[in-house]
Design an enzyme around this catalytic site. Structure first.
Site, PDB file in Angstrom:
ATOM      1  N   ARG A  38      -3.298  13.258  -8.849  1.00 28.74           N
ATOM      2  CA  ARG A  38      -2.543  12.789  -7.680  1.00 28.74           C
ATOM      3  C   ARG A  38      -2.818  13.595  -6.415  1.00 28.74           C
ATOM      4  O   ARG A  38      -1.918  13.767  -5.580  1.00 28.74           O
ATOM      5  CB  ARG A  38      -1.028  12.817  -7.970  1.00 28.74           C
ATOM      6  N   ARG A  42       1.753  11.696  -1.469  1.00 23.48           N
ATOM      7  CA  ARG A  42       2.836  11.890  -0.506  1.00 23.48           C
ATOM      8  C   ARG A  42       3.089  13.323  -0.061  1.00 23.48           C
ATOM      9  O   ARG A  42       3.767  13.539   0.939  1.00 23.48           O
ATOM     10  CB  ARG A  42       4.134  11.299  -1.081  1.00 23.48           C
ATOM     11  N   ARG A  51      -0.496   5.631   5.072  1.00 24.57           N
ATOM     12  CA  ARG A  51       0.284   4.638   4.337  1.00 24.57           C
ATOM     13  C   ARG A  51       1.159   3.835   5.280  1.00 24.57           C
ATOM     14  O   ARG A  51       1.292   2.617   5.144  1.00 24.57           O
ATOM     15  CB  ARG A  51       1.139   5.307   3.271  1.00 24.57           C
ATOM     16  N   ASP A  88      -4.238   2.521  -8.357  1.00 23.08           N
ATOM     17  CA  ASP A  88      -3.121   2.721  -9.270  1.00 23.08           C
ATOM     18  C   ASP A  88      -3.487   2.161 -10.629  1.00 23.08           C
ATOM     19  O   ASP A  88      -4.339   1.279 -10.728  1.00 23.08           O
ATOM     20  CB  ASP A  88      -1.863   2.015  -8.746  1.00 23.08           C
ATOM     21  N   TYR A 165       4.793  -0.606 -19.005  1.00 21.25           N
ATOM     22  CA  TYR A 165       5.250  -1.168 -17.717  1.00 21.25           C
ATOM     23  C   TYR A 165       5.342  -2.689 -17.775  1.00 21.25           C
ATOM     24  O   TYR A 165       6.264  -3.298 -17.226  1.00 21.25           O
ATOM     25  CB  TYR A 165       4.314  -0.733 -16.580  1.00 21.25           C
TER      26      TYR A 165
HETATM   27  O1  CP3 Z   1      -4.713  11.106  -8.502  1.00 18.97           O
HETATM   28  C1  CP3 Z   1      -4.919  10.476  -7.438  1.00 18.97           C
HETATM   29  O2  CP3 Z   1      -4.896  11.007  -6.307  1.00 18.97           O
HETATM   30  C2  CP3 Z   1      -5.324   9.017  -7.540  1.00 18.97           C
HETATM   31  C3  CP3 Z   1      -4.319   8.057  -7.329  1.00 18.97           C
HETATM   32  C4  CP3 Z   1      -3.328   7.649  -8.400  1.00 18.97           C
HETATM   33  C5  CP3 Z   1      -2.114   7.024  -8.060  1.00 18.97           C
HETATM   34  N1  CP3 Z   1      -1.481   6.601  -9.190  1.00 18.97           N
HETATM   35  C6  CP3 Z   1      -1.650   6.848  -6.687  1.00 18.97           C
HETATM   36  C7  CP3 Z   1      -0.226   6.579  -6.465  1.00 18.97           C
HETATM   37  C8  CP3 Z   1      -3.385   7.660  -9.796  1.00 18.97           C
HETATM   38  C9  CP3 Z   1      -4.446   8.279 -10.714  1.00 18.97           C
HETATM   39  C10 CP3 Z   1      -2.220   6.986 -10.275  1.00 18.97           C
HETATM   40  C11 CP3 Z   1      -1.946   6.752 -11.713  1.00 18.97           C
HETATM   41  C12 CP3 Z   1      -0.629   6.225 -12.125  1.00 18.97           C
HETATM   42  N2  CP3 Z   1       0.136   5.263 -11.513  1.00 18.97           N
HETATM   43  C13 CP3 Z   1       0.024   6.593 -13.315  1.00 18.97           C
HETATM   44  C14 CP3 Z   1      -0.501   7.572 -14.324  1.00 18.97           C
HETATM   45  C15 CP3 Z   1      -0.242   8.894 -13.727  1.00 18.97           C
HETATM   46  C16 CP3 Z   1      -0.169  10.076 -14.584  1.00 18.97           C
HETATM   47  O3  CP3 Z   1      -0.322  11.129 -13.925  1.00 18.97           O
HETATM   48  O4  CP3 Z   1       0.067  10.082 -15.791  1.00 18.97           O
HETATM   49  C17 CP3 Z   1       1.244   5.880 -13.383  1.00 18.97           C
HETATM   50  C18 CP3 Z   1       2.286   6.010 -14.474  1.00 18.97           C
HETATM   51  C19 CP3 Z   1       1.283   5.025 -12.257  1.00 18.97           C
HETATM   52  C20 CP3 Z   1       2.353   4.023 -11.916  1.00 18.97           C
HETATM   53  C21 CP3 Z   1       2.978   4.421 -10.639  1.00 18.97           C
HETATM   54  N3  CP3 Z   1       2.416   4.187  -9.405  1.00 18.97           N
HETATM   55  C22 CP3 Z   1       4.163   5.175 -10.447  1.00 18.97           C
HETATM   56  C23 CP3 Z   1       5.096   5.640 -11.551  1.00 18.97           C
HETATM   57  C24 CP3 Z   1       4.282   5.397  -9.072  1.00 18.97           C
HETATM   58  C25 CP3 Z   1       5.326   6.216  -8.346  1.00 18.97           C
HETATM   59  C26 CP3 Z   1       6.383   5.362  -7.772  1.00 18.97           C
HETATM   60  C27 CP3 Z   1       7.333   6.180  -6.934  1.00 18.97           C
HETATM   61  O5  CP3 Z   1       7.907   5.574  -6.050  1.00 18.97           O
HETATM   62  O6  CP3 Z   1       7.469   7.379  -7.165  1.00 18.97           O
HETATM   63  C28 CP3 Z   1       3.193   4.772  -8.445  1.00 18.97           C
HETATM   64  C29 CP3 Z   1       2.892   4.753  -6.998  1.00 18.97           C
HETATM   65  C30 CP3 Z   1       1.806   5.665  -6.576  1.00 18.97           C
HETATM   66  N4  CP3 Z   1       0.562   5.679  -7.144  1.00 18.97           N
HETATM   67  C31 CP3 Z   1       1.843   6.590  -5.502  1.00 18.97           C
HETATM   68  C32 CP3 Z   1       0.562   7.149  -5.406  1.00 18.97           C
HETATM   69  C33 CP3 Z   1       0.063   8.134  -4.376  1.00 18.97           C
HETATM   70  C34 CP3 Z   1       3.013   6.843  -4.571  1.00 18.97           C
HETATM   71  C35 CP3 Z   1       3.066   5.637  -3.710  1.00 18.97           C
HETATM   72  C36 CP3 Z   1       3.661   5.867  -2.369  1.00 18.97           C
HETATM   73  O7  CP3 Z   1       4.876   5.697  -2.251  1.00 18.97           O
HETATM   74  O8  CP3 Z   1       2.880   6.147  -1.432  1.00 18.97           O
END
Ligand code: CP3
Length: 367
Positions: A38, A42, A51, A88, A165
């Site tokens: 990640r 944020r 964003r 994602d 999910y």
């Molecule tokens: O690592 C990176 O920089 C690459 C980007 C990346 C994102 N999601 C960006 C993201 C990666 C590799 C993921 C994977 C992901 N997405 C997982 C596996 C993660 C792990 O570490 O085990 C999961 C479970 C998801 C599903 C998902 N997407 C969740 C639970 C969330 C968070 C929602 C929240 O509001 O907290 C997301 C959104 C997301 N994906 C964000 C980012 C940067 C935050 C989105 C935002 O509000 O800008």
């Protein structure tokens, strides 16, 4: 001759920094490579700004230029050894027609969760270039902009993690619907997982063909299963994926990383899949992990992401401890044990990355 993994490099984008790929293949490096799960997100004010310009998170993922911009942001700040595609894991179920959306403060949700046998039977494998073309465009754009600076990591969720999910309809604490299906209708769930395994395989192969130089499978929720159920409902499908992946592209090996959060007790069977590297969260001791599987796979990890709330001195100490636990020799990629938290100050991430490079040199023979 200029080789990586024993392959001639003449006909591919030369990499200015290939220590991440070398460590995944357990080849010698000058310092331990480091990236953060990640790393684009944020905690960076410039990410929040881009964003806001995109409108929302999915719009950001679907715009190749903006996805490229946020992928590169952490690399502008820190000397990271790899970039990770900004996207994602839930793009696949979205492409299956489930209707992904994000509700502020509640995380991801699906308009059409998978609940009945009819829902399951309607699932089909998305075509990566047609249905997920925006992801492949992002990969190509990022590779062009990186121009060989560091390798690009492609990724996907594991079938089990994606299914949680899809069936729960969003994030879950107890996984009650998917577990009820697992116990009462195992064949129905296995059909979902099988379609997902095929989808992930073709999605990752398309990312590799578009230019991703390594891939990681995020099995965020495999650790909520019993050992037998982990084997049958998560690992079995990741094994199928690993065996179906294109492991070489443009004359270079494409390493595969498997990461099951809370999967420390299953490292031996994870290594049996033939993956090149295993991701470790911070609940596993990396020196014990190395003794168990370190002659078969590289290890990636494993600092507790909450360490980044501490002082730079304390972060440095923790990095030193993990480097010492891994010890000398090849096959370590430094990382956090899970994604960086949104409230971490960016300077702390910088202290972490610098500490890894500075303190690890003495563990590698100078090359
Ligand atoms: O690592 C990176 O920089 C690459 C980007 C990346 C994102 N999601 C960006 C993201 C990666 C590799 C993921 C994977 C992901 N997405 C997982 C596996 C993660 C792990 O570490 O085990 C999961 C479970 C998801 C599903 C998902 N997407 C969740 C639970 C969330 C968070 C929602 C929240 O509001 O907290 C997301 C959104 C997301 N994906 C964000 C980012 C940067 C935050 C989105 C935002 O509000 O800008």
């Amino acid at each position: 001759m200029n080789t990586v993994g024993g392959y001639f490099r003449g006909f591919m984008t030369p990499l200015k920094n290939d220590r991440f790929l070398r460590a995944l293949l357990r080849e010698p490096v000058d310092v331990t490579p480091v990236w953060m799960m990640r790393q684009a997100g944020r905690y960076l004010p410039e990410y929040r700004e881009t964003r806001a310009r995109a409108g929302d998170f999915m719009a950001l993922c679907q715009n190749a230029e903006l996805a490229c911009e946020v992928t590169l942001q952490p690399l502008e700040r820190f000397p990271l050894d790899a970039a990770i595609l900004f996207s994602d894991i839930l793009t696949i179920p979205d492409a299956m027609g489930l209707g992904l959306y994000f509700e502020a403060g509640e995380g991801p949700k699906f308009k059409k969760p998978v609940r009945t046998a009819a829902d399951v039977e309607a699932l089909t494998v998305p075509d990566p270039e047609k249905d997920l073309g925006y992801v492949m465009d992002a990969v190509r754009t990022i590779c062009r902009e990186l121009n060989g600076r560091v390798p690009l990591i492609g990724f996907s969720g594991s079938p089990w993690t994606l299914a949680t999910y899809m069936i729960e309809g969003g994030s879950s604490k107890d996984f009650r619907r998917i577990k009820a299906m697992m116990f009462d209708q195992p064949e129905l769930l296995k059909h979902v997982l099988s379609v997902l395994a095929d989808s992930v395989t073709s999605y990752l192969n398309a990312q590799i063909e578009a230019g991703a130089q390594a891939v990681q499978i995020f099995d965020t929720w495999g650790g909520v299963l019993s050992p037998e159920n982990y084997r049958d409902f998560s690992l079995h499908y990741m094994d199928r994926i690993v065996k179906g992946l294109k492991r070489e592209n443009e004359g270079r090996k494409v390493p595969v990383i498997l990461f099951t959060k809370n999967g420390g007790q299953w490292l031996e069977s994870m290594a049996d899949t033939g993956a090149d590297a295993l991701g470790l969260d911070w609940t596993t001791d990396i020196s014990e992990a190395r003794q168990r599987v370190g002659n078969r796979v590289a290890l990636q990890g494993n600092m507790d992401p909450s360490t980044l709330y501490a002082s730079p001195e304390r972060i440095r100490q923790e990095v030193a401890t993990i480097l010492e636990k891994f010890g000398t020799g090849n096959g370590h990629v430094f990382n956090l044990g899970h994604g960086i938290h949104q409230f971490v100050e960016p300077e702390k991430a910088g202290a972490f990355v610098n500490a890894v490079h500075e303190l690890s040199a003495s563990y590698h023979a100078s090359v």
